[in-house]
Design a protein around this motif. Structure first.
Motif, PDB file in Angstrom:
ATOM      1  N   LEU A  66       0.799  -1.221   0.000  1.00  0.00           N
ATOM      2  CA  LEU A  66       0.000   0.000   0.000  1.00  0.00           C
ATOM      3  C   LEU A  66       0.833   1.273   0.000  1.00  0.00           C
ATOM      4  CD1 LEU A  66      -2.848  -1.248   2.274  1.00  0.00           C
ATOM      5  CD2 LEU A  66      -3.217  -0.067   0.113  1.00  0.00           C
ATOM      6  N   TYR A  67       2.092   1.162   0.346  1.00  0.00           N
ATOM      7  CA  TYR A  67       2.943   2.345   0.361  1.00  0.00           C
ATOM      8  C   TYR A  67       3.591   2.546  -1.000  1.00  0.00           C
ATOM      9  CZ  TYR A  67       6.156   5.957   1.825  1.00  0.00           C
ATOM     10  OH  TYR A  67       6.827   7.144   1.934  1.00  0.00           O
ATOM     11  N   ASP A  68       3.453   3.756  -1.513  1.00  0.00           N
ATOM     12  CA  ASP A  68       4.004   4.112  -2.828  1.00  0.00           C
ATOM     13  C   ASP A  68       5.466   4.528  -2.651  1.00  0.00           C
ATOM     14  OD1 ASP A  68       4.691   5.200  -5.263  1.00  0.00           O
ATOM     15  OD2 ASP A  68       2.908   6.465  -5.438  1.00  0.00           O
ATOM     16  N   ARG A  69       6.383   3.667  -3.043  1.00  0.00           N
ATOM     17  CA  ARG A  69       7.802   3.945  -2.834  1.00  0.00           C
ATOM     18  C   ARG A  69       8.361   4.951  -3.843  1.00  0.00           C
ATOM     19  NH1 ARG A  69       9.663   1.006   1.137  1.00  0.00           N
ATOM     20  NH2 ARG A  69       8.509  -0.845   1.775  1.00  0.00           N
ATOM     21  N   ILE A  70       7.599   5.215  -4.887  1.00  0.00           N
ATOM     22  CA  ILE A  70       8.045   6.198  -5.884  1.00  0.00           C
ATOM     23  C   ILE A  70       7.628   7.610  -5.471  1.00  0.00           C
ATOM     24  CG2 ILE A  70       7.883   6.920  -8.289  1.00  0.00           C
ATOM     25  CD1 ILE A  70       7.369   3.957  -8.990  1.00  0.00           C
ATOM     26  N   HIS A  71       6.339   7.790  -5.224  1.00  0.00           N
ATOM     27  CA  HIS A  71       5.816   9.127  -4.925  1.00  0.00           C
ATOM     28  C   HIS A  71       5.473   9.317  -3.445  1.00  0.00           C
ATOM     29  CE1 HIS A  71       5.663  10.205  -9.153  1.00  0.00           C
ATOM     30  NE2 HIS A  71       5.100   9.044  -9.403  1.00  0.00           N
ATOM     31  N   ARG A  72       5.615   8.283  -2.678  1.00  0.00           N
ATOM     32  CA  ARG A  72       5.362   8.296  -1.234  1.00  0.00           C
ATOM     33  C   ARG A  72       3.870   8.382  -0.915  1.00  0.00           C
ATOM     34  NH1 ARG A  72       8.735  12.813   1.482  1.00  0.00           N
ATOM     35  NH2 ARG A  72       7.900  14.031  -0.254  1.00  0.00           N
ATOM     36  N   GLY A  73       3.535   7.986   0.269  1.00  0.00           N
ATOM     37  CA  GLY A  73       2.146   8.005   0.707  1.00  0.00           C
ATOM     38  C   GLY A  73       1.438   6.682   0.471  1.00  0.00           C
ATOM     39  N   ILE A  74       0.243   6.581   1.024  1.00  0.00           N
ATOM     40  CA  ILE A  74      -0.570   5.363   0.962  1.00  0.00           C
ATOM     41  C   ILE A  74      -1.578   5.470  -0.176  1.00  0.00           C
ATOM     42  CG2 ILE A  74      -2.290   3.979   2.239  1.00  0.00           C
ATOM     43  CD1 ILE A  74       0.515   3.723   3.351  1.00  0.00           C
TER      44      ILE A  74
ATOM     45  N   ARG B 123      -1.618  10.661  -7.776  1.00  0.00           N
ATOM     46  CA  ARG B 123      -0.547   9.822  -7.242  1.00  0.00           C
ATOM     47  C   ARG B 123       0.718  10.607  -6.937  1.00  0.00           C
ATOM     48  NH1 ARG B 123       2.416   4.419  -9.919  1.00  0.00           N
ATOM     49  NH2 ARG B 123       3.810   4.125  -8.130  1.00  0.00           N
ATOM     50  N   SER B 124       1.038  11.583  -7.780  1.00  0.00           N
ATOM     51  CA  SER B 124       2.285  12.337  -7.609  1.00  0.00           C
ATOM     52  C   SER B 124       2.070  13.650  -6.846  1.00  0.00           C
ATOM     53  CB  SER B 124       2.945  12.593  -8.963  1.00  0.00           C
ATOM     54  OG  SER B 124       2.044  13.202  -9.860  1.00  0.00           O
ATOM     55  N   TRP B 125       0.961  13.727  -6.119  1.00  0.00           N
ATOM     56  CA  TRP B 125       0.698  14.811  -5.176  1.00  0.00           C
ATOM     57  C   TRP B 125       0.377  16.156  -5.833  1.00  0.00           C
ATOM     58  CZ3 TRP B 125      -0.562  14.048  -0.250  1.00  0.00           C
ATOM     59  CH2 TRP B 125      -0.239  12.797   0.318  1.00  0.00           C
ATOM     60  N   HIS B 126      -0.330  16.100  -6.956  1.00  0.00           N
ATOM     61  CA  HIS B 126      -0.915  17.317  -7.509  1.00  0.00           C
ATOM     62  C   HIS B 126      -2.365  17.403  -7.016  1.00  0.00           C
ATOM     63  CE1 HIS B 126       2.228  16.281 -10.600  1.00  0.00           C
ATOM     64  NE2 HIS B 126       2.538  17.533 -10.303  1.00  0.00           N
ATOM     65  N   PRO B 127      -2.795  18.558  -6.497  1.00  0.00           N
ATOM     66  CA  PRO B 127      -4.165  18.665  -5.978  1.00  0.00           C
ATOM     67  C   PRO B 127      -5.220  18.388  -7.043  1.00  0.00           C
ATOM     68  CG  PRO B 127      -2.820  20.536  -5.281  1.00  0.00           C
ATOM     69  CD  PRO B 127      -2.016  19.796  -6.308  1.00  0.00           C
ATOM     70  N   VAL B 128      -6.258  17.664  -6.654  1.00  0.00           N
ATOM     71  CA  VAL B 128      -7.406  17.381  -7.517  1.00  0.00           C
ATOM     72  C   VAL B 128      -8.671  17.608  -6.691  1.00  0.00           C
ATOM     73  CG1 VAL B 128      -6.170  15.739  -8.992  1.00  0.00           C
ATOM     74  CG2 VAL B 128      -7.385  14.911  -6.964  1.00  0.00           C
ATOM     75  N   ASP B 129      -9.829  17.582  -7.365  1.00  0.00           N
ATOM     76  CA  ASP B 129     -11.092  17.760  -6.655  1.00  0.00           C
ATOM     77  C   ASP B 129     -11.281  16.679  -5.595  1.00  0.00           C
ATOM     78  OD1 ASP B 129     -11.747  19.985  -8.121  1.00  0.00           O
ATOM     79  OD2 ASP B 129     -13.076  18.924  -9.514  1.00  0.00           O
TER      80      ASP B 129
END
Length: 390
Positions: free
Chosen positions: A86-94, A162-168
């Protein structure tokens, strides 16, 4: 109260936890993602990031409170799945969701989900002393602060790709609004950071908790209605006239827990916490002892949802311990009786129904799925064990 707490302890150990332990996926890791209304396990259902974190918290906390080694075994199993799948090792976060094998499926990042990962990882660290787990919790904490906090309006943002760009904020908006700030995310950031502080005593984290309490008091709590507002725009303007009774009573005891954990004292906040508890009791508790779901404008939703009843049990216990008012003791006794008679699934191998409709019939909805896990009702039981039985 001790007799009631002993009964609740037995219910946790004989009814709730065995139901979820039966979902352990030995082949693919984690827990199976769904149990339908007929109690059939869907072994190929998707597995949620929030759900896995909630399971990890549950079994870590159950071990901490009961010292039963088998719960730690389940916590170890769940931790491995969260860390490896569940942890994203590329972009970080769950991730929000993976498939039944653990392959990323919905890779959006949500601050709400990251908060539950912190909540779970810090609890797991408290029982395992795994430095790896604590490091991961701290990494996600710093990630939220870096990517998910808007310093200009002192608000935690909501949803990202996924790469931490804000979305709705699709996942935590409803009722025809797209909320840029939610009460729900903020109470669970508070909850997560409080548990992380119990594991670290980090002073920067203590300051962030102090700031969060201030935000709850100034921006989320409505002193006129004595309820919390639910959805906001980026300027903290409320978007809908809505009262979410389960969140209100949950927030009351979570805020109190934070204050006690960091040794923070403010009589205005103390009053807010008790005013919410009294207000929910007077406004939304029904004759049968149950707590209804919500009110939007003048429309009431009389559904009795499982987690709302569980959080009310803890919220009223917290209020009782702070006031010694017998009103709260009677509310607890009557609500527990309602839960036993209506919310608890009496079928063999059942747990709790998702909800009971206004007509008294159980909602025919999956009893285990990404939003319904072991967390709320296990936590209510564990809080009674710790607070009453010691």
């Amino acid at each position: 109260m001790k007799q009631l707490a002993a009964e609740i302890k037995e219910h946790l150990e004989q009814k709730i936890l065995p139901f979820w332990m039966n979902l352990k996926d030995e082949k693919n890791g984690g827990f199976y993602g769904e149990v339908d209304y007929s109690l059939r396990i869907e072994e190929e259902a998707d597995k949620g990031g929030i759900a896995t974190a909630r399971f990890l918290w549950t079994f870590s906390a159950a071990y901490r409170v009961t010292n039963n080694e088998k719960y730690l075994e389940y916590a170890n199993h769940l931790y491995a799945f969260l860390r490896d799948k569940l942890y994203d090792r590329i972009h970080r976060g769950i991730y929000w969701l993976v498939d039944f094998r653990g392959k990323p499926k919905d890779t959006r990042k949500h601050v709400y989900a990251q908060s539950f990962a912190i909540y779970a990882l810090s609890e797991y660290y408290r029982v395992s002393r795994s430095r790896e787990a604590l490091d991961l919790a701290m990494e996600i904490y710093h990630l939220i602060e870096e990517k998910g906090y808007d310093n200009q309006n002192q608000a935690y943002m909501e949803e990202f790709d996924r790469s931490w760009h804000p979305v709705d904020n699709e996942m935590l908006s409803e009722n025809g609004v797209m909320a840029e700030i939610t009460m729900n995310t903020h109470i669970h950031v508070l909850e997560a950071y409080t548990n992380l502080y119990k594991a670290t005593y980090d002073q920067a984290l203590k300051q962030r908790l102090t700031d969060l309490l201030h935000v709850h008091y100034q921006n989320i709590y409505d002193e006129k209605t004595k309820f919390l507002n639910v959805f906001f725009d980026k300027e903290w303007q409320s978007l809908v006239d809505m009262k979410s009774f389960g969140h209100d009573i949950e927030a009351s005891w979570l805020m109190d827990e934070t204050m006690k954990t960091i040794n923070f004292h403010d009589s205005n906040y103390d009053k807010m916490i008790l005013d919410i508890a009294y207000n929910v009791a007077d406004y939304a508790i029904q004759e049968d002892g149950s707590l209804i779901n919500e009110q939007i404008n003048e429309e009431y939703d009389y559904t009795r949802i499982w987690w709302v009843q569980a959080e009310a049990m803890v919220g009223f216990l917290n209020a009782y311990q702070n006031t010694d008012d017998p009103k709260f003791e009677q509310l607890i006794i009557k609500l527990w009786d309602y839960i036993k008679q209506n919310i608890v699934d009496k079928r063999k191998h059942g747990e709790w129904y998702w909800s009971v409709e206004a007509n008294g019939k159980p909602t025919e909805r999956s009893v285990g799925e990404p939003w319904k896990t072991s967390y709320h009702n296990s936590r209510f039981c564990l809080e009674f064990i710790e607070r009453v039985l010691g």
